[in-house]
Design a protein around this motif. Structure first.
Motif, mmCIF file in Angstrom:
data_model
loop_
_atom_site.group_PDB
_atom_site.id
_atom_site.type_symbol
_atom_site.label_atom_id
_atom_site.label_comp_id
_atom_site.label_asym_id
_atom_site.label_seq_id
_atom_site.Cartn_x
_atom_site.Cartn_y
_atom_site.Cartn_z
ATOM 1 N N LEU A 43 12.138 5.135 -2.216
ATOM 2 C CA LEU A 43 10.695 5.045 -2.036
ATOM 3 C C LEU A 43 10.178 3.680 -2.476
ATOM 4 O O LEU A 43 10.643 3.125 -3.477
ATOM 5 C CB LEU A 43 9.986 6.139 -2.843
ATOM 6 C CG LEU A 43 10.307 7.584 -2.472
ATOM 7 C CD1 LEU A 43 9.556 8.542 -3.397
ATOM 8 C CD2 LEU A 43 9.972 7.868 -1.017
ATOM 9 N N ALA A 44 9.212 3.155 -1.726
ATOM 10 C CA ALA A 44 8.695 1.819 -2.016
ATOM 11 C C ALA A 44 7.358 1.621 -1.324
ATOM 12 O O ALA A 44 6.914 2.451 -0.526
ATOM 13 C CB ALA A 44 9.699 0.761 -1.551
ATOM 14 N N SER A 45 6.729 0.501 -1.605
ATOM 15 C CA SER A 45 5.458 0.130 -0.975
ATOM 16 C C SER A 45 5.717 -0.513 0.386
ATOM 17 O O SER A 45 6.849 -0.907 0.694
ATOM 18 C CB SER A 45 4.721 -0.879 -1.863
ATOM 19 O OG SER A 45 5.357 -2.161 -1.767
ATOM 20 N N PRO A 46 4.670 -0.676 1.209
ATOM 21 C CA PRO A 46 4.831 -1.375 2.493
ATOM 22 C C PRO A 46 5.355 -2.807 2.342
ATOM 23 O O PRO A 46 6.096 -3.289 3.194
ATOM 24 C CB PRO A 46 3.419 -1.363 3.081
ATOM 25 C CG PRO A 46 2.801 -0.126 2.512
ATOM 26 C CD PRO A 46 3.326 -0.053 1.108
ATOM 27 N N LEU A 47 4.983 -3.497 1.250
ATOM 28 C CA LEU A 47 5.465 -4.867 1.039
ATOM 29 C C LEU A 47 6.972 -4.877 0.775
ATOM 30 O O LEU A 47 7.706 -5.703 1.318
ATOM 31 C CB LEU A 47 4.726 -5.517 -0.140
ATOM 32 C CG LEU A 47 3.251 -5.865 0.083
ATOM 33 C CD1 LEU A 47 2.614 -6.341 -1.216
ATOM 34 C CD2 LEU A 47 3.097 -6.932 1.171
ATOM 35 N N VAL A 48 7.441 -3.946 -0.062
ATOM 36 C CA VAL A 48 8.877 -3.853 -0.359
ATOM 37 C C VAL A 48 9.647 -3.421 0.893
ATOM 38 O O VAL A 48 10.732 -3.930 1.182
ATOM 39 C CB VAL A 48 9.137 -2.890 -1.535
ATOM 40 C CG1 VAL A 48 10.629 -2.662 -1.748
ATOM 41 C CG2 VAL A 48 8.497 -3.432 -2.818
ATOM 42 N N ALA A 49 9.054 -2.482 1.660
ATOM 43 C CA ALA A 49 9.692 -2.034 2.905
ATOM 44 C C ALA A 49 9.826 -3.190 3.889
ATOM 45 O O ALA A 49 10.878 -3.372 4.519
ATOM 46 C CB ALA A 49 8.871 -0.901 3.527
#
Length: 464
Positions: free
Chosen positions: A442-448
């Motif tokens: 799981l991660a944020s849109p920036l990390v994705a």
């Protein structure tokens, strides 16, 4: 002085049963295709109608494919569930937004963006992530199918009143740190059961400075801390977001509504059953390494060592790492990624696509990565195209799919194959959640986005 939760709850109490639950009036019931069929069947069996059909809105989202939505759904089980919801909505005279309808999408994305979700409301749905709607200052929570039937029949529900908790996030968030990172940080600190039995009010400078999209993400993940729900007191950000929405009040009604909404806040002397405070400066972009959303680390940190885990949790800790094929003490930076998923009721809004596109712009999708970019609604899809984000993403090698819950859960075609790693902006990383044997980070849109263009887990701050 009462808390904001008390104010909203008490205003909706029909009666309190001695030594029993509260009968609570419900302003809005949302129905999707997975948890409603048995509830509607119960009404039919008893020869009942919906008590207040104008308060109920139906929308398929879990089973909908994210391609070729103008064709019949191939999977017979998914097709049956979607067709049954449509038939029930027609039979009981309820508002229904089907696939390809301009207002269709994930119900927890559509509700706020249409202004169906408003401050001071009580809102329920047969879906745990109903807590999302708390972002506008509503008391919103998930219910079971038998409770869905109860609300269909009476527009009321029997509930024990939860305890109240306030979580303060003080200070300002750092560069590249999003509401998703705040939620993942909170879960790692208080665990996935730390808010069990509570309704959480989020407060503090960092929360006040969040956009509505950020607050929707934060409230969405309240359930993953064990909370009954979570919400943010309405303010100017809320009013600006809701103004002009299709179902929001208009003209003089709007002025009256805002005057009331301004009263929806906890008093300075409000007493909470529990209060926690955290510093925004302690939070960096985050990822999960295990099989519950609380098993997370800052992106520059390493997976905990076995001796850092309490004795009672060591067996499950090792079982999680075995499933993920990770090791204690390991750094995940540079770890190969197979899939990236942007979407879900957690991160499928326009701000999330803007964030993803900001990293993708001028770069190319990594050759070994399969990317699923799924808007949370047709309205988000229209915003993406109006802002030209579709062109930015297309130039980088990404394709935008049609709206739906998609790869958040394995109820449609968008499944992650066994053994493959997916950096996902969704809400749960349980074993098999995205498909049998799938490994979810799981991660944020920036990390994705950073993972999508590099092919490995990457700190997005180096690409911003």
């Amino acid at each position: 002085m009462n808390t904001l939760f008390d104010k909203i709850w008490d205003k909706h109490v029909v009666q309190v049963i001695d030594d029993g639950p509260t009968q609570l009036y419900i302003d809005r019931l949302y129905c999707h295709e997975v948890t409603s069929p048995q509830a509607f069947a119960g009404l039919r069996a008893r020869g009942l109608k919906c008590f207040r059909p104008g308060r109920i809105y139906c929308m398929p989202d879990h089973n909908t494919p994210t391609h070729d939505q103008d064709k019949p759904i191939a999977d017979p089980v998914s097709r049956k569930q979607v067709e049954t919801l449509k038939a029930n909505a027609e039979y009981f005279g309820l508002a229904y937004y089907g696939m390809m309808d301009k207002d269709n999408g994930i119900i927890h994305v559509v509700g706020p963006e249409k202004g169906l979700t408003l401050p001071g409301m009580t809102i329920v749905c047969g879906d745990s992530h109903t807590s999302t709607h708390g972002a506008v200052g509503a008391v919103a929570f998930g219910i079971g199918t038998s409770e869905v039937e109860m609300v269909l029949a009476s527009q009321c529900i029997l509930q024990q009143k939860p305890k109240s908790m306030r979580i303060n996030i003080d200070g300002s968030l750092g560069r590249g740190v999003t509401a998703k990172d705040v939620a993942l940080y909170l879960m790692s600190k208080i665990t996935t059961s730390g808010a069990t039995g509570y309704f959480v009010e989020y407060a503090g400078e960092a929360v006040r400075n969040m956009s509505m999209e950020g607050r929707l993400t934060l409230c969405n993940l309240s359930i993953e801390m064990g909370a009954r729900g979570g919400f943010v007191a309405p303010d100017e950000t809320t009013f600006e977001y809701l103004k002009g929405k299709d179902f929001a009040p208009k003209g003089e009604e709007w002025d009256r509504a805002v005057a009331y909404w301004r009263t929806l806040k906890s008093g300075d002397d409000a007493v909470f059953d529990k209060e926690l405070s955290f510093n925004a400066s302690d939070i960096e972009p985050r990822i999960t390494y295990g099989t519950n959303p609380g098993m997370g680390i800052g992106i520059t940190e390493t997976i905990p060592n076995l001796e850092d885990i309490g004795e009672s949790g060591r067996a499950s800790f090792m079982k999680s790492l075995e499933y993920m094929d990770f090791k204690p003490g390991e750094s995940l930076l540079g770890h190969k990624v197979d899939y990236v998923f942007l979407g879900a009721c957690t991160n499928g809004r326009i701000e999330d696509f803007r964030a993803f596109a900001s990293i993708a712009k001028g770069r190319k999708k990594a050759s070994g990565v399969t990317a699923l970019l799924v808007p949370g609604s047709w309205n988000v899809d229209r915003q993406i195209r109006a802002e030209g984000l579709d062109k930015v993403l297309a130039e980088a090698g990404f394709e935008i799919r049609q709206p739906g819950c998609s790869a958040c859960l394995a109820m449609n075609d968008d499944k992650i194959p066994a053994g493959k790693y997916c950096v996902s902006t969704s809400n749960r990383n349980f074993e098999g959640r995205q498909g049998p044997g799938a490994r979810t980070i799981l991660a944020s849109p920036l990390v994705a986005a950073a993972a999508a263009v590099t092919g490995v887990i990457t700190d997005p701050r180096g690409l911003m």
